[in-house]
Structures are given as C-alpha cells and as structure tokens.
Scaffold this motif. Structure first.
Motif, mmCIF file in Angstrom:
data_model
loop_
_atom_site.group_PDB
_atom_site.id
_atom_site.type_symbol
_atom_site.label_atom_id
_atom_site.label_comp_id
_atom_site.label_asym_id
_atom_site.label_seq_id
_atom_site.Cartn_x
_atom_site.Cartn_y
_atom_site.Cartn_z
ATOM 1 N N THR A 5 -63.534 -37.048 132.694
ATOM 2 C CA THR A 5 -64.532 -35.990 132.625
ATOM 3 C C THR A 5 -64.061 -34.795 133.448
ATOM 4 O OG1 THR A 5 -66.263 -37.660 132.411
ATOM 5 C CG2 THR A 5 -66.962 -35.431 132.995
ATOM 6 N N THR A 7 -65.257 -31.245 135.076
ATOM 7 C CA THR A 7 -66.483 -30.547 135.467
ATOM 8 C C THR A 7 -66.131 -29.163 135.988
ATOM 9 O OG1 THR A 7 -66.459 -31.334 137.759
ATOM 10 C CG2 THR A 7 -67.589 -32.720 136.151
ATOM 11 N N ILE A 15 -71.180 -27.756 134.026
ATOM 12 C CA ILE A 15 -70.588 -28.061 132.717
ATOM 13 C C ILE A 15 -69.695 -29.288 132.839
ATOM 14 C CG2 ILE A 15 -69.095 -27.170 130.888
ATOM 15 C CD1 ILE A 15 -70.062 -24.322 132.189
ATOM 16 N N GLU A 17 -67.128 -31.872 130.345
ATOM 17 C CA GLU A 17 -66.453 -32.069 129.059
ATOM 18 C C GLU A 17 -65.650 -33.359 129.142
ATOM 19 O OE1 GLU A 17 -64.064 -28.520 128.728
ATOM 20 O OE2 GLU A 17 -65.601 -27.535 127.522
ATOM 21 N N ARG A 18 -65.660 -34.106 128.043
ATOM 22 C CA ARG A 18 -64.868 -35.334 127.995
ATOM 23 C C ARG A 18 -64.637 -35.722 126.547
ATOM 24 N NH1 ARG A 18 -65.384 -40.568 131.817
ATOM 25 N NH2 ARG A 18 -63.874 -41.901 130.765
ATOM 26 N N LYS A 129 -65.384 -35.202 121.285
ATOM 27 C CA LYS A 129 -65.489 -34.369 122.486
ATOM 28 C C LYS A 129 -66.966 -34.090 122.728
ATOM 29 C CE LYS A 129 -64.286 -29.901 124.475
ATOM 30 N NZ LYS A 129 -63.662 -28.596 124.216
ATOM 31 N N THR A 131 -69.523 -31.969 125.201
ATOM 32 C CA THR A 131 -69.684 -30.908 126.189
ATOM 33 C C THR A 131 -71.150 -30.880 126.585
ATOM 34 O OG1 THR A 131 -67.918 -29.609 125.175
ATOM 35 C CG2 THR A 131 -69.413 -28.441 126.681
ATOM 36 N N SER A 132 -71.391 -30.930 127.883
ATOM 37 C CA SER A 132 -72.754 -30.854 128.419
ATOM 38 C C SER A 132 -72.840 -29.618 129.300
ATOM 39 C CB SER A 132 -73.070 -32.095 129.254
ATOM 40 O OG SER A 132 -74.295 -31.931 129.943
ATOM 41 N N ARG A 133 -73.827 -28.776 128.994
ATOM 42 C CA ARG A 133 -74.092 -27.592 129.812
ATOM 43 C C ARG A 133 -75.487 -27.742 130.398
ATOM 44 N NH1 ARG A 133 -70.210 -23.468 128.689
ATOM 45 N NH2 ARG A 133 -71.428 -22.058 129.985
#
Length: 169
Positions: A5, A7, A15, A17-18, A129, A131-133
């Motif tokens: 991950t 960050t 944010i 992403e992984r 993929k 993505t967390s925001r």
C-alpha cells in the motif's frame, strides 16, 4: 506500484493505493459484503464483532471492531464502533461514503472527524488497483486520526485484505 500500500497526504486528504492480486469483482465484494469484511476489516489483533451492511445509496454499514489480542495491552478488550453511509455506488467501480465514528446504536460522533471516502476499483493487468481518497473537513481533522495511529491500522487492514483475497480464490 507493487502489492504494498502506498500512502500520501494532499492537504486534508489521505490517499491510499494498492494493487491486489485478485479480479475486480471479488475485490469490490470484499469491500461491500459482510461475509468478506468479517475476515479482514481492522488492524491485526482486531475482529469485527458486529458487521451489518445495507449496500445502497443512503444505506449504511455499521460495525464494531474489537481488540482480541492480549498482547496489545493498551487496547485489549476495547471496542471501536464505526458507521459508513453510502452516497454513491457504481457496482465494481466506485463507492463514495461518509465514514463516522459512532456508538453501538449508530449515532455519529460529534467529537471525532468524519471522512468522505471515495474508493475506485480499476483493472490492472489481471489484478485490481484500489485507490482510496479520504477527505476531511480540515487538515487538523486528518491530523487527529493520524495521531491515533490510523495510518498503521489501515496498512495492516489492507495487508489482511490481500491475505483474505488469496484465501478465497
């Protein structure tokens, strides 16, 4: 990007992403179905003792994480309640929700910062993929949860997700 991950912080946004080694549909289900969430949500040493998901716009996911690891002496036996209220759902592609600290009745905490979370799920060479925001009302609100150890907790949580996805394929 590897299977770790990544960050970063941009102002009042956290944010992540992984790339997960699993198909997008399965990863989406892992984020939206109680049968999956119970196996991975929360840092190591914590379990979901309550997990109720009403996956629809305006619906909510209400849960309780409980520390079951006696070696985590500061938190052993502690419960942490949370509630996500879904704002937008595009099956397999996107989820937007408001994330709150709550109590066991689902009442949202006024003392803790809320987060607007946007999750994006994308195909990536046979993998997914994510993505967390996480957007906070202020940089101070973000700093509050960072000071609580949120970054370490979410990194462990996403590691547990990767392990869970491998176990169900």
């Amino acid at each position: 990007m590897s299977n770790q991950t990544v960050t970063r912080i941009e102002g009042n946004e956290f944010i992540l992403e992984r790339i997960f080694d699993a198909p997008r549909g399965l990863v989406f289900k892992a984020f939206t179905e109680a049968e999956h969430l119970k196996h991975w949500w929360g840092p190591r040493g914590w379990t979901l003792s309550v997990c109720n998901v009403d996956l629809r716009e305006g619906g909510a996911w209400h849960y309780c994480m409980k520390c079951i690891d006696e070696n985590i002496t500061d938190f052993y036996g502690m419960e942490s309640w949370g509630k996500a209220v879904y704002k937008e759902i595009a099956a397999g592609e996107k989820i937007v929700y408001m994330d709150y600290f709550s109590d066991e009745e689902g009442r949202e905490s006024d003392e803790m910062p809320a987060t607007e979370v946007t999750l994006i799920f994308e195909d990536h060479d046979g993998k997914t993929k994510v993505t967390s925001r996480g957007k906070y009302d202020s940089e101070e609100g973000l700093q509050t949860v960072l000071n609580m150890g949120m970054e370490q907790g979410i990194l462990e949580t996403w590691d547990r997700l990767a392990e869970h996805l491998q176990s169900v394929q």
